[in-house]
Design a protein around this motif. Structure first.
Motif, PDB file in Angstrom:
ATOM      1  N   LEU A  55       0.823  -1.215   0.000  1.00 41.97           N
ATOM      2  CA  LEU A  55       0.000   0.000   0.000  1.00 41.97           C
ATOM      3  C   LEU A  55       0.854   1.261   0.000  1.00 41.97           C
ATOM      4  CD1 LEU A  55      -2.838   1.110  -0.058  1.00 41.97           C
ATOM      5  CD2 LEU A  55      -2.867   1.096   2.420  1.00 41.97           C
ATOM      6  N   LEU A  98     -15.487   5.948  -7.128  1.00 42.50           N
ATOM      7  CA  LEU A  98     -16.097   4.717  -7.618  1.00 42.50           C
ATOM      8  C   LEU A  98     -17.589   4.804  -7.323  1.00 42.50           C
ATOM      9  CD1 LEU A  98     -15.407   1.807  -8.755  1.00 42.50           C
ATOM     10  CD2 LEU A  98     -15.777   1.046  -6.415  1.00 42.50           C
ATOM     11  N   TYR A 115      -9.189  -2.271   6.766  1.00 44.25           N
ATOM     12  CA  TYR A 115      -9.691  -0.895   6.871  1.00 44.25           C
ATOM     13  C   TYR A 115     -10.594  -0.756   8.102  1.00 44.25           C
ATOM     14  CZ  TYR A 115      -7.722   0.577   2.477  1.00 44.25           C
ATOM     15  OH  TYR A 115      -6.836   0.928   1.504  1.00 44.25           O
TER      16      TYR A 115
ATOM     17  N   ILE B  50      -5.817  -8.670  -1.428  1.00 40.17           N
ATOM     18  CA  ILE B  50      -5.177  -7.740  -0.493  1.00 40.17           C
ATOM     19  C   ILE B  50      -4.664  -8.596   0.658  1.00 40.17           C
ATOM     20  CG2 ILE B  50      -7.344  -7.252   0.763  1.00 40.17           C
ATOM     21  CD1 ILE B  50      -6.384  -4.380   1.138  1.00 40.17           C
ATOM     22  N   GLN B  51      -3.462  -8.289   1.162  1.00 44.70           N
ATOM     23  CA  GLN B  51      -2.988  -9.080   2.299  1.00 44.70           C
ATOM     24  C   GLN B  51      -2.112  -8.277   3.234  1.00 44.70           C
ATOM     25  OE1 GLN B  51      -0.757 -12.481   0.983  1.00 44.70           O
ATOM     26  NE2 GLN B  51       0.139 -11.384  -0.705  1.00 44.70           N
ATOM     27  N   MET B  59      -7.610 -11.360   1.491  1.00 46.04           N
ATOM     28  CA  MET B  59      -8.994 -11.330   1.005  1.00 46.04           C
ATOM     29  C   MET B  59      -8.947 -11.159  -0.514  1.00 46.04           C
ATOM     30  SD  MET B  59     -11.711  -8.332   1.715  1.00 46.04           S
ATOM     31  CE  MET B  59     -13.297  -8.284   0.916  1.00 46.04           C
ATOM     32  N   GLU B 104     -13.969   2.962 -12.950  1.00 50.47           N
ATOM     33  CA  GLU B 104     -12.749   3.227 -12.170  1.00 50.47           C
ATOM     34  C   GLU B 104     -12.347   2.048 -11.291  1.00 50.47           C
ATOM     35  OE1 GLU B 104     -15.408   5.174 -12.247  1.00 50.47           O
ATOM     36  OE2 GLU B 104     -14.671   6.848 -13.458  1.00 50.47           O
ATOM     37  N   LEU B 105     -13.064   0.941 -11.349  1.00 52.96           N
ATOM     38  CA  LEU B 105     -12.824  -0.158 -10.398  1.00 52.96           C
ATOM     39  C   LEU B 105     -11.371  -0.643 -10.331  1.00 52.96           C
ATOM     40  CD1 LEU B 105     -14.090  -2.067  -8.309  1.00 52.96           C
ATOM     41  CD2 LEU B 105     -14.517  -3.670 -10.153  1.00 52.96           C
ATOM     42  N   LYS B 107      -8.523   0.849 -10.971  1.00 52.87           N
ATOM     43  CA  LYS B 107      -7.687   1.873 -10.336  1.00 52.87           C
ATOM     44  C   LYS B 107      -8.019   1.972  -8.845  1.00 52.87           C
ATOM     45  CE  LYS B 107      -6.558   6.740 -10.282  1.00 52.87           C
ATOM     46  NZ  LYS B 107      -7.079   8.088 -10.413  1.00 52.87           N
ATOM     47  N   PHE B 108      -9.285   1.943  -8.535  1.00 54.63           N
ATOM     48  CA  PHE B 108      -9.738   2.050  -7.146  1.00 54.63           C
ATOM     49  C   PHE B 108      -9.155   0.907  -6.306  1.00 54.63           C
ATOM     50  CE2 PHE B 108     -12.699   1.130  -3.715  1.00 54.63           C
ATOM     51  CZ  PHE B 108     -12.964   2.379  -3.190  1.00 54.63           C
ATOM     52  N   SER B 110      -6.588  -0.975  -6.908  1.00 49.14           N
ATOM     53  CA  SER B 110      -5.135  -0.866  -6.826  1.00 49.14           C
ATOM     54  C   SER B 110      -4.728   0.181  -5.780  1.00 49.14           C
ATOM     55  CB  SER B 110      -4.614  -0.538  -8.224  1.00 49.14           C
ATOM     56  OG  SER B 110      -3.382   0.065  -8.143  1.00 49.14           O
ATOM     57  N   CYS B 111      -5.450   1.299  -5.733  1.00 46.24           N
ATOM     58  CA  CYS B 111      -5.125   2.375  -4.777  1.00 46.24           C
ATOM     59  C   CYS B 111      -5.369   1.965  -3.332  1.00 46.24           C
ATOM     60  CB  CYS B 111      -5.942   3.632  -5.062  1.00 46.24           C
ATOM     61  SG  CYS B 111      -5.401   4.519  -6.508  1.00 46.24           S
ATOM     62  N   ILE B 112      -6.314   1.048  -3.091  1.00 50.47           N
ATOM     63  CA  ILE B 112      -6.581   0.677  -1.691  1.00 50.47           C
ATOM     64  C   ILE B 112      -5.796  -0.570  -1.277  1.00 50.47           C
ATOM     65  CG2 ILE B 112      -8.818   1.818  -1.651  1.00 50.47           C
ATOM     66  CD1 ILE B 112     -10.154  -0.942  -1.745  1.00 50.47           C
ATOM     67  N   GLY B 113      -4.909  -1.046  -2.148  1.00 43.43           N
ATOM     68  CA  GLY B 113      -3.988  -2.106  -1.725  1.00 43.43           C
ATOM     69  C   GLY B 113      -4.222  -3.472  -2.342  1.00 43.43           C
ATOM     70  N   PHE B 114      -5.177  -3.591  -3.243  1.00 48.63           N
ATOM     71  CA  PHE B 114      -5.403  -4.890  -3.900  1.00 48.63           C
ATOM     72  C   PHE B 114      -4.404  -5.062  -5.044  1.00 48.63           C
ATOM     73  CE2 PHE B 114      -9.418  -4.622  -1.702  1.00 48.63           C
ATOM     74  CZ  PHE B 114      -9.751  -5.942  -1.455  1.00 48.63           C
ATOM     75  N   LYS B 115      -3.869  -6.271  -5.165  1.00 43.71           N
ATOM     76  CA  LYS B 115      -2.947  -6.599  -6.261  1.00 43.71           C
ATOM     77  C   LYS B 115      -3.627  -7.602  -7.189  1.00 43.71           C
ATOM     78  CE  LYS B 115       0.295  -4.265  -4.345  1.00 43.71           C
ATOM     79  NZ  LYS B 115       0.199  -2.893  -4.795  1.00 43.71           N
TER      80      LYS B 115
END
Lengths: 219, 199
Positions: A55, A98, A115, B50-51, B59, B104-105, B107-108, B110-115
């Motif tokens: 992050l 979003l 979160y 995300i981990q 998750m 935008e999904l 990008k969204f 990715s920005c909150i930490g999902f790879k």
């Protein structure tokens, strides 16, 4: 679509916010405004907990009013607007929006390891129709704080572009608020060459809720 | 506070084209809207995870959108762990949350930490029967391959057949209905109660 501008204002000295709001509503009614009903917008802020892999690599900034000793790396503002009752707007610090079905809310409890839910803020009040305008008056309250901010939201129904509408919205706001009018500018999140969208409105509310300690014109 | 619905599901697979044609024919007769037949789809599907750095928690979410129809929304899905507590159940059960979202999904997330874990293209048919859906899909490499008749290189020759139904909580009647329907589709396809945790 239409153009909607949100103005936060302060009650004149010696007058309570509740009284100032009632006075504004009276004025709208005297001008011929018909009450349409109630409105509300709510916002919950979720801040990232430490240790999410990767992050820190993403471009994030610190959210405003989250408190705590360690600044979170990312925050998700989850907003609902009674005008779009079947949608949820999830907005990040960098103003990525979003738009999702309202069932998006059900994802957040599953993400509680990553979160943390913060306090809830909301804004509500009355909605009026006055010729080619929809006017919302109300008060924003911020979870865990006594602070209240007066709000005036003006919708101009005859244009899709902010640069065509901001002048007439400014004139109406001046007429309604007199000396309490704080001035309005085009929000930096709005692109003048693009049609106004619901996201542009919710970004104004996100800016309001993320700057709780600085009540001023939403810029 | 409700945090999603419960998905009842069974999985099966078929490998030959003849079996596929026979199954499509049978499902057209057994499912709704026989005149129109199945609903075809061609979807892009991406899995995100995300981990925590400690490795204790992770998750995953699935994001999919249509490649057939431009402008359709992304569909974001969360599947919980398959519930293996009651082995007498006729179908597998898991929590399921779905929401349509704007463009935008990726990008969204990715920005909150999902790879991104993996990406694929799925192509197939959907049939509806009451609350049940039968989805027959084949998976492809997401890179376009004009030399292949399907437009993409298949990842496997088998077709996944998934029968599912969603309700607010576990429903025994629905599970029995699915089990009965699965029996009707034998021997073209044998459905199983697939519980990944038991592997």
């Amino acid at each position: 679509m239409v153009v909607v501008m949100l103005i936060s204002w302060e009650s004149p000295e010696g007058m309570s916010p509740g009284h100032a709001n009632e006075k504004l509503q009276k004025k709208i009614e005297i001008l011929g405004g018909k009450i349409l009903g109630k409105w509300d917008v709510d916002c919950e802020v979720y801040s990232s907990l430490n240790g999410i892999v990767g992050l820190s690599d993403t471009q994030t900034t610190q959210p405003a009013n989250l408190g705590g000793a360690t600044a979170p790396q990312q925050a998700i503002y989850v907003l609902h607007n009674s005008n779009y009752s079947l949608s949820t707007f999830a907005i990040l610090e960098d103003n990525t929006v979003l738009i999702a079905d309202s069932s998006f809310d059900q994802f957040m409890p599953h993400m509680k390891v990553f979160y943390k839910k913060g306090q809830r803020s909301d804004a509500k009040g009355n909605r009026y129709e006055l010729n080619e305008f929809i006017i919302k008056t109300g008060v924003a309250t911020f979870g865990g704080s006594q602070q209240k901010i007066l709000l005036l939201e003006i919708t101009y129904l005859l244009s899709d572009y902010v640069h065509e509408s901001i002048g007439i919205i400014r004139e109406l706001a001046k007429l309604l608020l007199d000396n309490s009018f704080p001035g309005i500018e085009t929000p930096i999140t709005v692109r003048e060459d693009k049609k106004f969208s619901p996201s542009d409105l919710l970004l104004q509310y996100k800016a309001l809720f993320s700057h709780v300690k600085k009540p001023s014109t939403v810029k | 506070m409700p945090t999603g619905s419960v998905q009842h599901f069974l999985h099966g697979s078929i490998s030959s084209n003849d079996t596929l044609q026979a199954l499509l024919h049978l499902l057209r007769g057994l499912c709704e809207d026989a005149a129109r037949g199945s609903i075809p789809f061609l979807d892009q599907e991406i899995s995100y995870t995300i981990q925590l750095a400690t490795g204790n928690s992770s998750m995953s979410l699935r994001a999919r959108r249509s490649l057939m129809y431009e402008g359709y929304p992304w569909l974001l899905t969360y599947y919980g762990h398959t519930d293996s507590a009651d082995s007498s159940r006729l179908v597998a059960v898991r929590t399921c949350v779905q929401a349509g979202t704007s463009d935008e999904l990726p990008k969204f997330l990715s920005c909150i930490g999902f790879k991104k874990d993996f990406e694929l293209v799925s192509k197939g048919h959907v049939f509806k029967k009451g609350d049940m859906r039968v989805i027959i899909s084949k998976f492809y490499n997401p890179v376009k391959d004009p030399t292949h008749p399907d437009g993409y290189q298949p990842l496997a020759n088998e077709y996944l057949v998934e029968m599912s139904a969603v309700s607010p909580k576990f429903c025994e009647v629905l599970a029995r209905e699915m089990h009965t329907f699965a029996e009707q589709l034998k021997p073209l396809v044998y459905f199983e109660k697939f519980i990944p945790e038991s592997l």
